[in-house]
Design an enzyme around this catalytic site. Structure first.
Site, mmCIF file in Angstrom:
data_model
loop_
_atom_site.group_PDB
_atom_site.id
_atom_site.type_symbol
_atom_site.label_atom_id
_atom_site.label_comp_id
_atom_site.label_asym_id
_atom_site.label_seq_id
_atom_site.Cartn_x
_atom_site.Cartn_y
_atom_site.Cartn_z
ATOM 1 N NE ARG A 46 -14.059 39.911 -39.821
ATOM 2 C CZ ARG A 46 -13.558 39.669 -41.021
ATOM 3 N NH1 ARG A 46 -14.275 39.029 -41.927
ATOM 4 N NH2 ARG A 46 -12.335 40.037 -41.332
ATOM 5 C CG HIS A 81 -10.950 44.084 -43.873
ATOM 6 N ND1 HIS A 81 -11.907 43.198 -43.415
ATOM 7 C CD2 HIS A 81 -10.921 43.918 -45.208
ATOM 8 C CE1 HIS A 81 -12.452 42.553 -44.434
ATOM 9 N NE2 HIS A 81 -11.861 42.971 -45.543
ATOM 10 C CD GLU A 132 -10.245 37.504 -47.451
ATOM 11 O OE1 GLU A 132 -9.832 38.165 -48.437
ATOM 12 O OE2 GLU A 132 -11.390 37.019 -47.404
ATOM 13 C CG ASN A 134 -12.870 35.677 -44.467
ATOM 14 O OD1 ASN A 134 -13.485 35.465 -43.426
ATOM 15 N ND2 ASN A 134 -12.229 36.813 -44.694
ATOM 16 C CE1 TYR A 139 -17.593 35.913 -49.885
ATOM 17 C CE2 TYR A 139 -15.299 35.683 -49.221
ATOM 18 C CZ TYR A 139 -16.524 36.332 -49.126
ATOM 19 O OH TYR A 139 -16.665 37.382 -48.251
ATOM 20 C CD GLU A 152 -14.863 38.534 -45.496
ATOM 21 O OE1 GLU A 152 -14.888 38.281 -46.732
ATOM 22 O OE2 GLU A 152 -14.119 39.391 -45.010
#
Length: 478
Positions: free
Chosen positions: A75, A119, A165, A301, A303, A378
């Site tokens: 990506r 991005h 995002e 994404n 985390y 991600e």
């Protein structure tokens, strides 16, 4: 040792972003991050993306590392100011040539590119002249740029993401100023307006692709959203426990549903509409119809995980940069976030809570049932690596990945239709407001010499790719 095998055809990859690795060569004009970096106190050590990892020059070396590790999916993002240096056409042919070379190099190595159109590196002129995502003119310029990308690269690119995002771009860029362009909005009007325009940009770019390019190019297109899981903070008091459960659900809706609900349901979550009133923009009937069903898959994404408590007073949120924000977007959400002292943390200070990943994937599946499945675009960990020797022996990163992949496997077993996973990131890079002080990469980058050194995590991930299996080792258990 226990093995967790993933479904046949599962897609494994790694990810990067243009501003974080490419540098400013190739006719790239300044973007909002260039200006942000030059503002004193905004970025650690005054770092910037002028050279970054010089991927513009060294992309063939980087693709060779990918090929040697057995990577099949990668990506990347295209820098809008390299294609439209002034924020609009005509296209910069030097920039077009770079991405043509990169895409062809990937395909020659047997690697499938997934391309993100935006991005965060908005051409600076659009921000300075028009107010960036506060102005619908930026949507129009984005659509012109997207169409050029479809025309020039779509014969080889079969997987597209419109935005990465948008939550970060709207909240951190226009709400508390922690990211470019560094604007603030005490009443969150700028935040919601920026998010609204990005949603319209997404929907209309998808419309262009589907009407003009999909039949001939046979690709898919979507958007990728970021979200932490929020778990209700435990309480022995039934009423408090109930309020915390409501706050946790509200938090996920505010952070993920804000963008996912329009894409899958045609409008913002009802709780946002009720709490924000006329500060939250309205979609027309045509816009709702255009938005609903505008993603061929669910890009995610993820985390970390936080505890959530109800906060009926001003909203409190401790940001990733340590600042406390009250009112505005956070006040509307009315959720206080916290962590458990027992949770380990990455070098970013983000709690490592693998089970939160499983819960979020199942929440997405239950609420949206995305027809094209979920693609985790991600997931990864920053590790403190002051020397190359410590970076190469990055067991802590492997521990993180193993914990999160195990829980992703569990979510799949429980019914989450997860079809792809991209590790963030392929190599160390410019980590936005943290500059070069944080390292997420599977490959170490010496920012003085640009030497690339594969880490242990790359070798470990290479085995996962080749076997489609996660093998759990007791010494790495989490």
């Amino acid at each position: 040792m226990k093995a967790y095998r993933f479904p046949e055809g599962f897609n494994w990859g790694t990810a990067t972003a243009s501003y974080q690795i490419e540098g400013g060569k190739g006719g790239r004009a300044p973007c909002i991050w260039d200006a942000f970096c030059k503002t004193e106190g905004r970025v650690v050590n005054g770092d910037n993306g002028d050279l970054a990892c010089d991927h513009f020059t060294l992309y063939k070396e980087d693709v060779k590392i990918m090929k040697d590790m057995g990577l099949k999916n990668y990506r990347l993002s295209i820098a809008m100011p390299r294609i439209f240096p002034g924020g609009q056409g005509p296209a910069n042919e030097e920039g077009i040539a770079f991405y043509n070379g990169l895409i062809d190099c990937l395909l020659d190595a047997g690697i499938t590119p997934c391309v993100t159109l935006y991005h965060w590196d908005l051409p600076l002129e659009l921000e300075m002249e028009h107010g960036g995502w506060q102005n619908y003119i930026t949507v129009e310029r984005f659509l012109e740029y997207a169409e050029v990308c479809f025309e020039r690269f779509g014969d080889r690119v079969k997987s597209w993401l419109t935005f990465n995002e948008p939550w970060c771009a709207a909240v951190l860029g226009y709400g508390n100023g922690e990211m470019a362009p560094g604007c603030t909005s005490s009443d969150a009007v700028k935040v919601y307006r920026a998010g609204h325009h990005m949603l319209l940009g997404h929907a209309r770019a998808v419309e262009i692709y589907r009407k003009k390019f999909r039949t001939a190019q046979n690709g898919v297109i979507g958007v990728t959203l970021n979200c932490n899981w929020t778990e209700p903070k435990p309480s022995d008091d039934p009423e408090t426990a109930k309020l915390n459960a409501e706050a946790a659900e509200r938090s996920v809706l505010w952070n993920l549903g804000w963008f996912a609900d329009p894409v899958y349901k045609g409008d913002y979550p009802e709780v946002m509409r009720n709490r924000c009133g006329d500060r939250l923009p309205e979609f027309t009937a045509d816009e709702k119809a255009l938005l609903k069903g505008s993603s061929d898959f669910f890009g995610l994404n993820h985390y970390s995980t936080d505890y959530a408590e109800d906060d009926s007073g001003p909203g409190h949120y401790v940001s990733h940069w340590g600042t406390v924000n009250t009112g505005g977007f956070w006040g509307d959400m009315a959720v206080r976030g916290s962590t458990d002292p027992s949770w380990a943390k990455t070098d970013m200070g983000w709690p490592i809570v693998p089970w939160g990943f499983r819960k979020l994937l199942l929440w997405i599946q239950a609420r949206y049932s995305p027809e094209g499945g979920i693609q985790v675009t991600e997931n990864g960990a920053a590790v403190n690596e002051p020397t190359v020797d410590l970076a190469v022996d990055d067991k802590a990163r492997i521990v993180y990945y193993e914990g999160y992949l195990k829980e992703m496997h569990a979510a799949i077993q429980l019914g989450a239709d997860v079809r792809a996973y991209y590790a963030w990131s392929f190599m160390d890079n410019f980590e936005w407001a943290y500059g070069y002080s944080k390292r997420f990469g599977l490959v170490h980058v010496d920012y003085n010499t640009m030497k690339r050194t594969p880490k242990s995590s790359l070798k470990w991930f290479s085995k996962v790719l080749s076997t489609n299996t996660l093998e759990r080792r007791l010494w790495l258990d989490v």
